[in-house]
Design a protein around this motif. Structure first.
Motif, short mmCIF file in Angstrom:
data_model
loop_
_atom_site.label_atom_id
_atom_site.label_comp_id
_atom_site.label_asym_id
_atom_site.label_seq_id
_atom_site.Cartn_x
_atom_site.Cartn_y
_atom_site.Cartn_z
N GLU A 35 -3.39 -7.91 -6.93
CA GLU A 35 -3.66 -9.04 -7.80
C GLU A 35 -3.30 -8.66 -9.24
OE1 GLU A 35 -4.50 -11.99 -6.84
OE2 GLU A 35 -5.05 -11.60 -4.75
N LEU A 36 -3.18 -9.68 -10.08
CA LEU A 36 -2.78 -9.43 -11.47
C LEU A 36 -3.74 -8.46 -12.17
CD1 LEU A 36 -1.84 -13.06 -12.62
CD2 LEU A 36 -0.33 -11.27 -11.74
N GLU A 37 -5.03 -8.60 -11.88
CA GLU A 37 -6.02 -7.78 -12.58
C GLU A 37 -6.02 -6.31 -12.13
OE1 GLU A 37 -6.75 -10.44 -10.67
OE2 GLU A 37 -8.44 -10.01 -9.33
N ASP A 38 -5.19 -5.99 -11.14
CA ASP A 38 -5.10 -4.60 -10.69
C ASP A 38 -4.17 -3.79 -11.59
OD1 ASP A 38 -4.99 -5.75 -7.25
OD2 ASP A 38 -6.71 -5.35 -8.56
N SER A 39 -3.47 -4.45 -12.47
CA SER A 39 -2.55 -3.74 -13.38
C SER A 39 -3.33 -2.75 -14.23
CB SER A 39 -1.83 -4.73 -14.28
OG SER A 39 -0.98 -5.59 -13.54
N GLY A 40 -2.73 -1.59 -14.42
CA GLY A 40 -3.38 -0.58 -15.24
C GLY A 40 -2.79 0.78 -14.92
N VAL A 41 -3.43 1.81 -15.42
CA VAL A 41 -3.00 3.18 -15.14
C VAL A 41 -4.03 3.81 -14.21
CG1 VAL A 41 -2.40 5.43 -16.08
CG2 VAL A 41 -1.86 3.35 -17.38
N TYR A 42 -3.55 4.35 -13.12
CA TYR A 42 -4.42 4.98 -12.12
C TYR A 42 -4.26 6.49 -12.25
CZ TYR A 42 -5.11 0.40 -10.12
OH TYR A 42 -5.47 -0.92 -9.95
N PHE A 43 -5.38 7.13 -12.54
CA PHE A 43 -5.39 8.58 -12.71
C PHE A 43 -6.04 9.24 -11.50
CE2 PHE A 43 -3.98 9.00 -17.01
CZ PHE A 43 -4.44 7.88 -17.69
N CYS A 44 -5.51 10.38 -11.18
CA CYS A 44 -6.12 11.24 -10.17
C CYS A 44 -6.55 12.53 -10.86
CB CYS A 44 -5.09 11.52 -9.09
SG CYS A 44 -5.63 12.66 -7.81
N ALA A 45 -7.63 13.09 -10.41
CA ALA A 45 -8.10 14.36 -10.93
C ALA A 45 -8.58 15.22 -9.78
CB ALA A 45 -9.24 14.15 -11.94
N SER A 46 -8.55 16.51 -9.97
CA SER A 46 -9.09 17.39 -8.95
C SER A 46 -9.92 18.49 -9.60
CB SER A 46 -8.00 18.00 -8.08
OG SER A 46 -7.23 18.97 -8.77
N SER A 47 -10.85 19.03 -8.83
CA SER A 47 -11.66 20.15 -9.31
C SER A 47 -11.92 21.09 -8.15
CB SER A 47 -12.96 19.66 -9.94
OG SER A 47 -13.82 19.11 -8.97
N LEU A 48 -12.28 22.31 -8.51
CA LEU A 48 -12.37 23.36 -7.51
C LEU A 48 -13.49 23.09 -6.51
CD1 LEU A 48 -11.02 25.99 -6.80
CD2 LEU A 48 -12.58 27.17 -8.35
N GLY A 49 -14.66 22.69 -7.02
CA GLY A 49 -15.76 22.43 -6.11
C GLY A 49 -16.45 23.68 -5.66
N LEU A 50 -16.95 24.46 -6.61
CA LEU A 50 -17.64 25.70 -6.26
C LEU A 50 -19.07 25.40 -5.85
CD1 LEU A 50 -16.41 27.85 -9.28
CD2 LEU A 50 -15.61 27.97 -6.92
N ALA A 51 -19.48 25.97 -4.73
CA ALA A 51 -20.82 25.72 -4.24
C ALA A 51 -21.83 26.33 -5.20
CB ALA A 51 -20.99 26.34 -2.86
N GLY A 52 -22.84 25.54 -5.53
CA GLY A 52 -23.93 26.05 -6.34
C GLY A 52 -23.72 25.96 -7.83
N VAL A 53 -22.54 25.57 -8.29
CA VAL A 53 -22.35 25.49 -9.74
C VAL A 53 -22.95 24.19 -10.26
CG1 VAL A 53 -20.28 26.88 -9.76
CG2 VAL A 53 -20.08 24.41 -9.53
N VAL A 54 -23.33 24.22 -11.50
CA VAL A 54 -23.97 23.06 -12.10
C VAL A 54 -22.95 21.93 -12.27
CG1 VAL A 54 -25.15 22.22 -14.15
CG2 VAL A 54 -25.67 24.49 -13.26
#
Lengths: 113, 117
Positions: free
Chosen positions: B83-102
Motif C-alpha cells: 500500500e502507499l503508506e508502506d513507503s519508507g526505508v526499511y532497516f535491518c540490524a543484527s546483534s550477537l546475542g550473548l547469554a546473560g548480558v544486560v
C-alpha cells in the motif's frame, strides 16, 4: 510508555564550531542509551552508548555524550565540527521489556564552510 | 568482517504488488531486527528474531507484512499487497546475542528504500 525526544529537527553550525545535539528520554529506571549517525547513502553507524558507570561517554569520530539522570538527557557533543560530520543523528533508548530500540525523530546537521 | 547487508537498496513498485526485502546479518549474530522509517518520522521497530524464532513482532503494522528467518541466517520481509503508506526505508540490524548480558549492541544495514506508487 518509553519515548525519546530530539527537539531540534535541523541544526546548522560552521565548520570548526562546537556542537551539541539534544536528546531527552522518558524512562523510570537506568536507561541504556545510544547515539547513531546516518550519513547520506549510508546505514546507521553507532557513535557511542551508555549502559552504566561514568556518565561521560566517549565515542568514535571525536564525539562524546553525557548522561544526566536529573534532566533525563543524553546530549551529544563535539568540540570542533568537520564538514564530514554533516549527517542525521539519532538518539535511542533500549526498551525496558525487550532489546528493541526506541528512536527519536532525528536531528539533521548541516555544516557551513 | 562484513557488516549487515540489505537487498535491494531501492525498490519501486505499484500499489497492490508484492515486494520482498532481504537482510543478511553479521555472521554469527543470533539476533536480527527489522525497523522502518516512514517519511522523515522516527525509526520504528517492526520485529526481532532470535535465530529462526520470532521473539517480538509487536511492531508489525498488519498482516500484509510477513517476516521469515529460515535456518537462522538471512531474513526476508515480504509486503503483500503493498500500500502507499508502506513507503519508507526499511532497516535491518543484527546483534550477537550473548547469554546473560544486560544488553547487546545492534549493528545496522544501509536500509532498503521502498517506494509504493
Amino acid at each position: 510508555a518509553q519515548s525519546v525526544t530530539q527537539p531540534d529537527i535541523h541544526i546548522t553550525v560552521s565548520e570548526g564550531a562546537s556542537l551539541e545535539l539534544r536528546c531527552n528520554y522518558s524512562y523510570g529506571a537506568t536507561p541504556y542509551l545510544f547515539w547513531y549517525v546516518q550519513s547520506p547513502g549510508q546505514g546507521l553507524q553507532l557513535l557511542l552508548k551508555y549502559f552504566s558507570g561514568d556518565t561521560l561517554v566517549q565515542g568514535i569520530k571525536g564525539f562524546e555524550a553525557e548522561f544526566k539522570r536529573s534532566q533525563s538527557s543524553f546530549n551529544l557533543r563535539k568540540p570542533s565540527v568537520h564538514w564530514s560530520d554533516a549527517a542525521e543523528y539519532f538518539c535511542a533508548v533500549e526498551s525496558d521489556s525487550s532489546y528493541k530500540l526506541i528512536f527519536g525523530s532525528g536531528t539533521r546537521l548541516l555544516v557551513r564552510p | 568482517e562484513a557488516g549487515v547487508t540489505q537487498f535491494p537498496s531501492h525498490s519501486v513498485i505499484e500499489k497492490g504488488q508484492t515486494v520482498t526485502l532481504r537482510c543478511d546479518p553479521i555472521s554469527g549474530h543470533d539476533n536480527l531486527y527489522w525497523y522502518r522509517r516512514v517519511m522523515g518520522k522516527e525509526i520504528k521497530f517492526l520485529l526481532h528474531f532470535v535465530k529462526e524464532s520470532k521473539q517480538d513482532e509487536s511492531g508489525m503494522p498488519n498482516n500484509r507484512f510477513l517476516a521469515e528467518r529460515t535456518g537462522g541466517t538471512y531474513s526476508t520481509l515480504k509486503v503483500q499487497p503493498a500500500e502507499l503508506e508502506d513507503s519508507g526505508v526499511y532497516f535491518c540490524a543484527s546483534s550477537l546475542g550473548l547469554a546473560g548480558v544486560v544488553t547487546d549492541t545492534q549493528y545496522f544495514g544501509p536500509g532498503t528504500r521502498l517506494t509504493v506508487l
